[in-house]
Motif scaffolding. Structure first.
Motif, PDB file in Angstrom:
ATOM      1  N   HIS A   7       0.858  -1.178   0.000  1.00 41.47           N
ATOM      2  CA  HIS A   7       0.000   0.000   0.000  1.00 41.47           C
ATOM      3  C   HIS A   7       0.893   1.227   0.000  1.00 41.47           C
ATOM      4  O   HIS A   7       1.700   1.424   0.919  1.00 41.47           O
ATOM      5  N   ARG A   8       0.791   2.016  -1.051  1.00 38.43           N
ATOM      6  CA  ARG A   8       1.613   3.227  -1.204  1.00 38.43           C
ATOM      7  C   ARG A   8       3.101   2.922  -1.094  1.00 38.43           C
ATOM      8  O   ARG A   8       3.864   3.677  -0.529  1.00 38.43           O
ATOM      9  N   GLY A   9       3.488   1.764  -1.606  1.00 37.93           N
ATOM     10  CA  GLY A   9       4.895   1.388  -1.605  1.00 37.93           C
ATOM     11  C   GLY A   9       5.402   0.789  -0.304  1.00 37.93           C
ATOM     12  O   GLY A   9       6.576   0.466  -0.176  1.00 37.93           O
ATOM     13  N   ILE A  10       4.522   0.624   0.663  1.00 37.41           N
ATOM     14  CA  ILE A  10       4.880   0.037   1.958  1.00 37.41           C
ATOM     15  C   ILE A  10       4.354  -1.392   1.993  1.00 37.41           C
ATOM     16  O   ILE A  10       3.205  -1.658   1.642  1.00 37.41           O
ATOM     17  N   LYS A  11       5.191  -2.308   2.459  1.00 39.56           N
ATOM     18  CA  LYS A  11       4.784  -3.705   2.579  1.00 39.56           C
ATOM     19  C   LYS A  11       4.112  -3.908   3.936  1.00 39.56           C
ATOM     20  O   LYS A  11       4.691  -3.612   4.973  1.00 39.56           O
TER      21      LYS A  11
END
Length: 76
Positions: A7-11
């Motif tokens: 999500h938004r580049g966060i795992k």
């Protein structure tokens, strides 16, 4: 078995009961872990150190929503 979403580049990793954060997450990831008291959301830092809220959430959905909100904030 852990599950992963981005999500938004966060795992964001949801761990199964017998899985450890250090085995599945790295710095910058968010881990969701179910424990006896509820669902905990942990933020993974350097060397696998974790930081989280002072109380668990009563549902997986609330823990996931919080993780996604944190990812949104981190992405800005």
């Amino acid at each position: 078995m852990s599950t992963v979403i981005h999500h938004r580049g966060i795992k964001i990793v949801t761990l199964a009961h017998d899985e450890r954060i250090v085995d599945h997450c790295r710095q910058g990831d968010i881990a969701i872990v179910r424990e006896e008291a509820g669902w905990w959301t942990y933020f993974v830092g350097a060397d696998g150190k974790t930081d989280g809220y002072d109380a668990p959430f009563d549902s997986y959905d609330k823990a996931l929503w919080t993780a996604k909100a944190a990812a949104e904030f981190s992405a800005e």
